[in-house]
Scaffold this active site. Sequence first.
Site, PDB file in Angstrom:
ATOM      1  N   CYS A   3      -9.672   8.932   4.037  1.00 41.24           N
ATOM      2  CA  CYS A   3      -9.555   7.748   3.162  1.00 41.24           C
ATOM      3  C   CYS A   3     -10.666   6.768   2.917  1.00 41.24           C
ATOM      4  O   CYS A   3     -11.504   6.373   3.959  1.00 41.24           O
ATOM      5  CB  CYS A   3      -8.312   6.878   3.928  1.00 41.24           C
ATOM      6  SG  CYS A   3      -8.236   5.041   3.341  1.00 41.24           S
ATOM      7  N   CYS A  58      -9.244   1.219  -2.168  1.00 36.96           N
ATOM      8  CA  CYS A  58      -8.289   1.347  -3.386  1.00 36.96           C
ATOM      9  C   CYS A  58      -7.081  -0.119  -3.176  1.00 36.96           C
ATOM     10  O   CYS A  58      -6.649  -0.475  -4.260  1.00 36.96           O
ATOM     11  CB  CYS A  58      -7.450   2.562  -3.517  1.00 36.96           C
ATOM     12  SG  CYS A  58      -8.605   4.147  -3.295  1.00 36.96           S
ATOM     13  N   THR A 105      -5.906  -1.201   6.115  1.00 33.57           N
ATOM     14  CA  THR A 105      -6.968  -0.173   5.698  1.00 33.57           C
ATOM     15  C   THR A 105      -8.278  -0.726   5.144  1.00 33.57           C
ATOM     16  O   THR A 105      -8.048  -1.686   4.352  1.00 33.57           O
ATOM     17  CB  THR A 105      -6.233   0.738   4.424  1.00 33.57           C
ATOM     18  OG1 THR A 105      -5.214   1.454   5.050  1.00 33.57           O
ATOM     19  CG2 THR A 105      -7.271   1.910   4.146  1.00 33.57           C
ATOM     20  N   GLU A 125      -8.399   1.579  10.254  1.00 34.38           N
ATOM     21  CA  GLU A 125      -7.006   0.407  10.315  1.00 34.38           C
ATOM     22  C   GLU A 125      -7.410  -0.748  10.996  1.00 34.38           C
ATOM     23  O   GLU A 125      -7.781  -0.344  12.166  1.00 34.38           O
ATOM     24  CB  GLU A 125      -5.742   1.021  10.171  1.00 34.38           C
ATOM     25  CG  GLU A 125      -5.511   2.338   9.464  1.00 34.38           C
ATOM     26  CD  GLU A 125      -5.283   2.462   8.136  1.00 34.38           C
ATOM     27  OE1 GLU A 125      -4.595   1.412   7.854  1.00 34.38           O
ATOM     28  OE2 GLU A 125      -5.592   3.417   7.487  1.00 34.38           O
ATOM     29  N   HIS A 177      -0.330   1.946  -5.602  1.00 37.20           N
ATOM     30  CA  HIS A 177      -0.795   2.596  -4.534  1.00 37.20           C
ATOM     31  C   HIS A 177      -0.175   3.904  -4.334  1.00 37.20           C
ATOM     32  O   HIS A 177      -0.816   4.740  -3.825  1.00 37.20           O
ATOM     33  CB  HIS A 177      -0.774   1.594  -3.193  1.00 37.20           C
ATOM     34  CG  HIS A 177      -1.724   1.952  -2.095  1.00 37.20           C
ATOM     35  ND1 HIS A 177      -3.208   2.041  -2.674  1.00 37.20           N
ATOM     36  CD2 HIS A 177      -1.650   2.532  -0.890  1.00 37.20           C
ATOM     37  CE1 HIS A 177      -3.893   2.310  -1.614  1.00 37.20           C
ATOM     38  NE2 HIS A 177      -3.250   2.656  -0.622  1.00 37.20           N
ATOM     39  N   TYR A 223      -2.199   7.881  -4.144  1.00 34.78           N
ATOM     40  CA  TYR A 223      -2.033   8.912  -3.375  1.00 34.78           C
ATOM     41  C   TYR A 223      -1.927  10.309  -4.017  1.00 34.78           C
ATOM     42  O   TYR A 223      -2.338  11.270  -3.494  1.00 34.78           O
ATOM     43  CB  TYR A 223      -0.866   8.759  -2.468  1.00 34.78           C
ATOM     44  CG  TYR A 223      -1.021   7.907  -1.069  1.00 34.78           C
ATOM     45  CD1 TYR A 223      -1.818   6.554  -1.477  1.00 34.78           C
ATOM     46  CD2 TYR A 223      -0.682   8.329   0.061  1.00 34.78           C
ATOM     47  CE1 TYR A 223      -1.768   5.868  -0.394  1.00 34.78           C
ATOM     48  CE2 TYR A 223      -0.853   7.425   1.213  1.00 34.78           C
ATOM     49  CZ  TYR A 223      -1.275   6.271   1.065  1.00 34.78           C
ATOM     50  OH  TYR A 223      -1.757   5.343   1.867  1.00 34.78           O
ATOM     51  N   CYS A 263      -6.358  10.481  -4.123  1.00 33.64           N
ATOM     52  CA  CYS A 263      -7.152  10.633  -2.884  1.00 33.64           C
ATOM     53  C   CYS A 263      -6.591  11.671  -2.041  1.00 33.64           C
ATOM     54  O   CYS A 263      -7.271  12.382  -1.619  1.00 33.64           O
ATOM     55  CB  CYS A 263      -7.039   9.354  -2.078  1.00 33.64           C
ATOM     56  SG  CYS A 263      -5.553   8.865  -1.367  1.00 33.64           S
ATOM     57  N   GLU A 288      -0.870   8.259   7.459  1.00 38.48           N
ATOM     58  CA  GLU A 288      -0.964   7.684   6.126  1.00 38.48           C
ATOM     59  C   GLU A 288      -0.077   8.059   5.157  1.00 38.48           C
ATOM     60  O   GLU A 288       0.290   7.277   4.213  1.00 38.48           O
ATOM     61  CB  GLU A 288      -2.471   7.294   5.944  1.00 38.48           C
ATOM     62  CG  GLU A 288      -2.681   6.154   4.724  1.00 38.48           C
ATOM     63  CD  GLU A 288      -4.065   6.024   4.710  1.00 38.48           C
ATOM     64  OE1 GLU A 288      -4.735   6.890   4.871  1.00 38.48           O
ATOM     65  OE2 GLU A 288      -4.540   4.904   4.301  1.00 38.48           O
TER      66      GLU A 288
HETATM   67 FE1  SF4 Z   1      -7.113   5.106   1.316  1.00 42.34          FE
HETATM   68 FE2  SF4 Z   1      -5.893   6.653  -0.594  1.00 42.34          FE
HETATM   69 FE3  SF4 Z   1      -5.270   4.301  -0.053  1.00 42.34          FE
HETATM   70 FE4  SF4 Z   1      -7.523   4.752  -1.391  1.00 42.34          FE
HETATM   71  S1  SF4 Z   1      -5.480   5.212  -2.058  1.00 42.34           S
HETATM   72  S2  SF4 Z   1      -6.995   3.065   0.160  1.00 42.34           S
HETATM   73  S3  SF4 Z   1      -8.215   6.554  -0.180  1.00 42.34           S
HETATM   74  S4  SF4 Z   1      -4.988   6.149   1.123  1.00 42.34           S
HETATM   75 FE    FE Z   2      -3.460   4.013   2.089  1.00 38.58          FE
END
Ligand code: SF4
Ligand code: FE
Length: 481
Positions: free
Chosen positions: A100, A104, A191, A257, A292, A296, A299, A447
Amino acid sequence: MKIATPAGYLESLESLERDVYVLGERCECAARHPMVRPAANAVAETYDLESEAEAERLLLTESHLTGRTVSRFTHIHQSTDDLVDKVLMQRFLGRRTATCFQRCVGMDGLNALYSVTHECDAAHGTGYHRRLRDYIEWVQDENVVVEGAMTDTKGDRSLRPGEQPDPDAFLHVVDQSAEGITVRGAKAHQTGAINSHEILVMPTTAMREGEEEYAVSFAVPADSKGVTFILGRQPSDTRKLEDSPLDVGNPMYGSQEALVVFDDVFVPRERVFMCGEVDVSGYVVERFAAFHRQSYGGCKVGVGDVLVGAARLASLYQGVDRASHVRDKMTEMVHLNETLFACGIACSSMGRATAAGNYEVDPLLANVCKLNVTRFPFEIARLLQDIAGGIVVTMPSEKDFRNPDIAPYLEKYLKCADGYTALDRVKILKFIENVTVGCGASAYLTESIHGAGSPQAQRIMIARLAELDKKAELARRIAGI
Ligand code: SF4
Ligand code: FE
């Protein structure tokens, strides 16, 4: 953009004077702490425009506020193409870091607030949208990392915010003046918090009448007085202190985190984006969550690409690359991974304009995307461990390879296919260990379940958006009822 390179970012982070605690001790410079640095390195990749050809196109875009070139992580999406590019950027960075990269949450928070402040102003005559635009312009020009902070600690889950024995279980306003507000509470599982310059706070749930003090959104610098960060543990995290990078599996990059405590933190008015408007608080939660959940689909897919690659290497090094069941399992990994990507792209392509002019994702498809993410990475990890073998959790340490008394045994007995050394094999297996049961599993697995909301939150949204009666009508007509 003031911060323009990975080195510039890391320097700016090192110069922040913050209250950060790691393993019970106050940390003078968190950015240099070996348990935090790999996570900072992952964020630093969001500033790296040079090492790959597509980086600039994916990481940079044009600000709709100023026309200047800005990081996509600070951008307000202006079209469905922008939404798609966001997912492509996230896959690109997941591939690069296998973890991660943390940046984001701020992007998703700013995009959610952009439309909600506009609607709030229309309904209440408030002036939040202008303030937010000014803030975004500053964030874009400085190119700082903004942490989007939503999840409250929530105390007793059966009680509403105002009913908690401890009123600070949900972050709330404790004092107000013409100059600003004072807030108290904490945000959990944050995060990238320790790798951010700014913290953007949003309410954790839709607030109701009587819960005005909890309907609050604002931004403060990470080094504000009264803000304390407590680093969260991850499995095998102290391997990073052991001077044997091989045992970490992904020594360069990690995620992070933290629990972020706000102990009577003052926020000037120009950084307040909601204060008491309970009727719009739920929109922030829903839109942030949708953005968000879209994220996912980018990422985690990028990380999945690295895992497919790791499965390929493990199969080659161990001489099973031509076994049909191994090929079949790898096909299954790719199928699962690309399904997640398809969902990320779909909810982006089906996005739409808000009243404020920015684009939001299709919420049903974004929730489907994330609900798949709560499952498929586990199946991908299972297949990866299946291909890799039990040795994933029985390997000796890098330090054993450094001991001349036993190193020859390891080189002799851990070597498999011709052309590959025992150490090559152990390196890829340590990476697989990292991402399936070690430090990296925090970001790839846990996560994937709970980040951007736990599975039940997605099920509730899917049920709400499913339009069951409309679908029943379709069946009724076809069946001639
Ligand atoms: Fe992390 Fe993925 Fe959330 Fe971006 S979208 S902060 S890489 S978990
Ligand atoms: Fe996340």
